[in-house]
Design a protein around this motif. Sequence first.
Motif, PDB file in Angstrom:
ATOM      1  N   ASN A 141       0.830  -1.194   0.000  1.00 50.62           N
ATOM      2  CA  ASN A 141       0.000   0.000   0.000  1.00 50.62           C
ATOM      3  C   ASN A 141       0.870   1.252   0.000  1.00 50.62           C
ATOM      4  OD1 ASN A 141      -2.216  -1.719   0.308  1.00 50.62           O
ATOM      5  ND2 ASN A 141      -2.036  -1.673   2.536  1.00 50.62           N
ATOM      6  N   ILE A 142       0.353   2.298  -0.659  1.00 57.60           N
ATOM      7  CA  ILE A 142       1.024   3.601  -0.601  1.00 57.60           C
ATOM      8  C   ILE A 142       1.037   4.082   0.852  1.00 57.60           C
ATOM      9  CG2 ILE A 142       0.879   6.023  -1.321  1.00 57.60           C
ATOM     10  CD1 ILE A 142      -0.490   5.056  -3.873  1.00 57.60           C
ATOM     11  N   LEU A 143      -0.096   3.853   1.515  1.00 57.61           N
ATOM     12  CA  LEU A 143      -0.254   4.294   2.904  1.00 57.61           C
ATOM     13  C   LEU A 143      -0.824   3.157   3.733  1.00 57.61           C
ATOM     14  CD1 LEU A 143      -1.955   7.667   2.037  1.00 57.61           C
ATOM     15  CD2 LEU A 143       0.323   7.456   2.970  1.00 57.61           C
ATOM     16  N   SER A 144      -0.579   3.191   5.022  1.00 61.86           N
ATOM     17  CA  SER A 144      -1.131   2.156   5.900  1.00 61.86           C
ATOM     18  C   SER A 144      -2.625   2.382   6.131  1.00 61.86           C
ATOM     19  CB  SER A 144      -0.384   2.152   7.238  1.00 61.86           C
ATOM     20  OG  SER A 144      -0.441   3.444   7.816  1.00 61.86           O
ATOM     21  N   SER A 145      -3.075   3.653   5.990  1.00 60.17           N
ATOM     22  CA  SER A 145      -4.496   3.952   6.187  1.00 60.17           C
ATOM     23  C   SER A 145      -5.283   3.615   4.922  1.00 60.17           C
ATOM     24  CB  SER A 145      -4.681   5.437   6.497  1.00 60.17           C
ATOM     25  OG  SER A 145      -4.457   6.209   5.328  1.00 60.17           O
ATOM     26  N   LYS A 146      -6.588   3.551   5.071  1.00 57.11           N
ATOM     27  CA  LYS A 146      -7.466   3.467   3.912  1.00 57.11           C
ATOM     28  C   LYS A 146      -7.356   4.767   3.105  1.00 57.11           C
ATOM     29  CE  LYS A 146      -9.806  -0.481   4.313  1.00 57.11           C
ATOM     30  NZ  LYS A 146      -9.944  -1.455   3.211  1.00 57.11           N
ATOM     31  N   VAL A 147      -7.743   4.703   1.827  1.00 59.82           N
ATOM     32  CA  VAL A 147      -7.674   5.897   0.980  1.00 59.82           C
ATOM     33  C   VAL A 147      -8.957   6.005   0.158  1.00 59.82           C
ATOM     34  CG1 VAL A 147      -5.157   5.681   0.776  1.00 59.82           C
ATOM     35  CG2 VAL A 147      -6.623   4.799  -1.066  1.00 59.82           C
ATOM     36  N   GLY A 203     -14.950  18.039 -16.513  1.00 63.65           N
ATOM     37  CA  GLY A 203     -15.503  16.771 -16.041  1.00 63.65           C
ATOM     38  C   GLY A 203     -14.586  16.096 -15.040  1.00 63.65           C
ATOM     39  N   HIS A 204     -13.282  16.094 -15.343  1.00 62.17           N
ATOM     40  CA  HIS A 204     -12.289  15.530 -14.417  1.00 62.17           C
ATOM     41  C   HIS A 204     -12.281  16.301 -13.092  1.00 62.17           C
ATOM     42  CE1 HIS A 204      -9.902  14.311 -18.256  1.00 62.17           C
ATOM     43  NE2 HIS A 204     -10.756  13.366 -17.925  1.00 62.17           N
ATOM     44  N   GLN A 205     -12.344  17.633 -13.208  1.00 59.36           N
ATOM     45  CA  GLN A 205     -12.294  18.463 -11.996  1.00 59.36           C
ATOM     46  C   GLN A 205     -13.479  18.169 -11.074  1.00 59.36           C
ATOM     47  OE1 GLN A 205     -11.762  22.662 -13.142  1.00 59.36           O
ATOM     48  NE2 GLN A 205     -10.570  21.921 -14.893  1.00 59.36           N
ATOM     49  N   LYS A 206     -14.662  17.975 -11.705  1.00 58.77           N
ATOM     50  CA  LYS A 206     -15.855  17.675 -10.908  1.00 58.77           C
ATOM     51  C   LYS A 206     -15.668  16.345 -10.174  1.00 58.77           C
ATOM     52  CE  LYS A 206     -20.808  18.303 -11.181  1.00 58.77           C
ATOM     53  NZ  LYS A 206     -21.934  18.699 -12.025  1.00 58.77           N
ATOM     54  N   LEU A 207     -15.116  15.352 -10.881  1.00 59.73           N
ATOM     55  CA  LEU A 207     -14.889  14.030 -10.288  1.00 59.73           C
ATOM     56  C   LEU A 207     -13.899  14.114  -9.122  1.00 59.73           C
ATOM     57  CD1 LEU A 207     -14.339  10.757 -12.302  1.00 59.73           C
ATOM     58  CD2 LEU A 207     -12.927  11.260 -10.320  1.00 59.73           C
ATOM     59  N   ILE A 208     -12.799  14.825  -9.340  1.00 61.26           N
ATOM     60  CA  ILE A 208     -11.766  14.909  -8.299  1.00 61.26           C
ATOM     61  C   ILE A 208     -12.272  15.714  -7.096  1.00 61.26           C
ATOM     62  CG2 ILE A 208      -9.442  15.808  -7.785  1.00 61.26           C
ATOM     63  CD1 ILE A 208      -8.839  15.095 -10.829  1.00 61.26           C
ATOM     64  N   LYS A 209     -13.040  16.765  -7.369  1.00 61.27           N
ATOM     65  CA  LYS A 209     -13.608  17.540  -6.251  1.00 61.27           C
ATOM     66  C   LYS A 209     -14.572  16.689  -5.424  1.00 61.27           C
ATOM     67  CE  LYS A 209     -12.969  22.081  -8.342  1.00 61.27           C
ATOM     68  NZ  LYS A 209     -13.566  23.142  -9.182  1.00 61.27           N
ATOM     69  N   ARG A 210     -15.363  15.833  -6.110  1.00 59.81           N
ATOM     70  CA  ARG A 210     -16.276  14.927  -5.381  1.00 59.81           C
ATOM     71  C   ARG A 210     -15.469  13.952  -4.525  1.00 59.81           C
ATOM     72  NH1 ARG A 210     -19.404  13.708  -2.211  1.00 59.81           N
ATOM     73  NH2 ARG A 210     -20.966  12.066  -2.357  1.00 59.81           N
ATOM     74  N   ALA A 211     -14.392  13.409  -5.121  1.00 61.85           N
ATOM     75  CA  ALA A 211     -13.528  12.488  -4.371  1.00 61.85           C
ATOM     76  C   ALA A 211     -12.895  13.191  -3.176  1.00 61.85           C
ATOM     77  CB  ALA A 211     -12.456  11.924  -5.296  1.00 61.85           C
ATOM     78  N   LYS A 212     -12.524  14.448  -3.367  1.00 59.16           N
ATOM     79  CA  LYS A 212     -11.911  15.232  -2.287  1.00 59.16           C
ATOM     80  C   LYS A 212     -12.911  15.456  -1.149  1.00 59.16           C
ATOM     81  CE  LYS A 212      -8.679  17.854  -0.421  1.00 59.16           C
ATOM     82  NZ  LYS A 212      -7.536  17.196   0.249  1.00 59.16           N
ATOM     83  N   GLU A 213     -14.173  15.739  -1.523  1.00 58.10           N
ATOM     84  CA  GLU A 213     -15.220  15.922  -0.499  1.00 58.10           C
ATOM     85  C   GLU A 213     -15.368  14.656   0.357  1.00 58.10           C
ATOM     86  OE1 GLU A 213     -18.759  16.813  -2.657  1.00 58.10           O
ATOM     87  OE2 GLU A 213     -18.106  18.837  -3.207  1.00 58.10           O
ATOM     88  N   PRO A 217      -6.773  10.232   3.083  1.00 55.38           N
ATOM     89  CA  PRO A 217      -6.047  10.869   1.983  1.00 55.38           C
ATOM     90  C   PRO A 217      -6.697  10.549   0.639  1.00 55.38           C
ATOM     91  CG  PRO A 217      -4.783   9.028   2.890  1.00 55.38           C
ATOM     92  CD  PRO A 217      -5.999   9.170   3.748  1.00 55.38           C
ATOM     93  N   LEU A 218      -6.546  11.479  -0.308  1.00 54.37           N
ATOM     94  CA  LEU A 218      -7.064  11.290  -1.666  1.00 54.37           C
ATOM     95  C   LEU A 218      -5.926  10.865  -2.597  1.00 54.37           C
ATOM     96  CD1 LEU A 218      -9.086  11.468  -3.984  1.00 54.37           C
ATOM     97  CD2 LEU A 218      -8.695  13.947  -4.052  1.00 54.37           C
ATOM     98  N   VAL A 219      -6.111   9.703  -3.210  1.00 56.39           N
ATOM     99  CA  VAL A 219      -5.149   9.180  -4.188  1.00 56.39           C
ATOM    100  C   VAL A 219      -5.828   9.178  -5.554  1.00 56.39           C
ATOM    101  CG1 VAL A 219      -3.747   7.194  -4.890  1.00 56.39           C
ATOM    102  CG2 VAL A 219      -4.033   7.716  -2.449  1.00 56.39           C
ATOM    103  N   VAL A 220      -5.162   9.736  -6.552  1.00 58.27           N
ATOM    104  CA  VAL A 220      -5.634   9.644  -7.938  1.00 58.27           C
ATOM    105  C   VAL A 220      -4.721   8.661  -8.659  1.00 58.27           C
ATOM    106  CG1 VAL A 220      -5.846  10.854 -10.147  1.00 58.27           C
ATOM    107  CG2 VAL A 220      -6.647  11.951  -8.042  1.00 58.27           C
ATOM    108  N   MET A 221      -5.322   7.647  -9.310  1.00 61.08           N
ATOM    109  CA  MET A 221      -4.502   6.715 -10.078  1.00 61.08           C
ATOM    110  C   MET A 221      -4.694   6.960 -11.568  1.00 61.08           C
ATOM    111  SD  MET A 221      -4.136   2.567 -10.233  1.00 61.08           S
ATOM    112  CE  MET A 221      -4.926   2.340 -11.811  1.00 61.08           C
ATOM    113  N   GLY A 249      -6.000  19.641  -4.687  1.00 66.31           N
ATOM    114  CA  GLY A 249      -5.932  19.097  -3.334  1.00 66.31           C
ATOM    115  C   GLY A 249      -5.689  17.604  -3.256  1.00 66.31           C
ATOM    116  N   VAL A 250      -5.194  17.010  -4.361  1.00 62.78           N
ATOM    117  CA  VAL A 250      -4.869  15.582  -4.357  1.00 62.78           C
ATOM    118  C   VAL A 250      -3.641  15.361  -3.484  1.00 62.78           C
ATOM    119  CG1 VAL A 250      -4.127  13.657  -5.829  1.00 62.78           C
ATOM    120  CG2 VAL A 250      -5.901  15.243  -6.629  1.00 62.78           C
ATOM    121  N   ASP A 251      -3.640  14.291  -2.695  1.00 63.48           N
ATOM    122  CA  ASP A 251      -2.502  13.998  -1.812  1.00 63.48           C
ATOM    123  C   ASP A 251      -1.428  13.163  -2.505  1.00 63.48           C
ATOM    124  OD1 ASP A 251      -3.515  15.225   0.685  1.00 63.48           O
ATOM    125  OD2 ASP A 251      -5.103  13.738   0.453  1.00 63.48           O
ATOM    126  N   TYR A 252      -1.874  12.181  -3.317  1.00 59.28           N
ATOM    127  CA  TYR A 252      -0.929  11.301  -4.018  1.00 59.28           C
ATOM    128  C   TYR A 252      -1.419  11.077  -5.444  1.00 59.28           C
ATOM    129  CZ  TYR A 252       0.886  10.129   0.612  1.00 59.28           C
ATOM    130  OH  TYR A 252       1.432  10.201   1.873  1.00 59.28           O
TER     131      TYR A 252
END
Length: 309
Positions: free
Chosen positions: A13-19, A32-42, A50-54, A87-90
């Motif tokens: 895992n990137i992190l020991s916590s859930k993501v 469209g991408h921005q809306k998706l990432i903002k929803r994930a950030k919320e 933490p928020l991870v984008v793959m 505001g993506v963390d990883y």
Amino acid sequence: MKIVHLTYPVKENILSSKVVLALGFFDGVHLGHQKLIKRAKEIADQKNLPLVVMTFDRHPKEVYEDKKNFKYLETLEEKADKMSELGVDYLAVMPFTKEFSQIGAQDFVDNVIVKLNADTIVAGFDYTYGPKEIANMDRLPDYAKGRFDIVVMPKQIFAGKKIGSTEIRQAIKDGDMELAYELMGHHYVMSGIIGHGKRNGHKLGFPTANLIWADHKVIPKIGVYATKTEIDGKWYDSMTSVGYNVTIGQEKRIYIESNIFDFDQDIYGEPIKIKWYKYTRGEIKFAGLDELKKQLEKDQKEIKEYFAE
């Protein structure tokens, strides 16, 4: 924000916590991408995770459709800049190889999503992770087996059209930088370093910064544009030519040259970014350098007036 380069299968895992994990290729990081990432950030903020984008190191079409000359809206570095602003963390980058393209849908879920410790997945309605008939968002709950939550983002529409990277690439190729801006929510940017040109602009009193860019970037339509150019962290109004330098009769290759207003420094080898605003005219073959100089004076006046407005 940290960039993490993955290998398949994900071993740790990137992190020991859930993501919270947002999935997509995200070329152009458009509205469209921005809306998706903002929803994930919320969701990440609500769950205190933490928020991870793959994403992938190259577009799947390069492999699936053997598109050797695929053109991108962004380099990985440009994409990372946008992700950081959102505001993506990883940003996790998976190499998209021939072998990776052949893994099964269950393998993708077990050896990527679960291994990345996903609490919640956020992806677009059309995201696939294998053959679209079986590896689509409708089928994802079957493979998930209750191990993570799933949030599906609907199709994003602008003026009756889907907001998509394909549509934006076409707008840029057509020189329609205003449409590209409306779909992306930001101006198209090309970055690179300043190379040595032929210094023809200097001889005419219009010195230019000659952009050396990543060769897999989408190139705007041939012509002259109102642009802004960044040098050493500062943006300047500029006019940029995309063309073959037909008046001077140079070899058959495209040059991208930016005449930066109110700027006079030696900047060869320095990083540069060009932000594209408006197509102003096509490339013209003039009878001589005097005619070209008159046109450049007219171009500069028109573009300065555009930015003044």
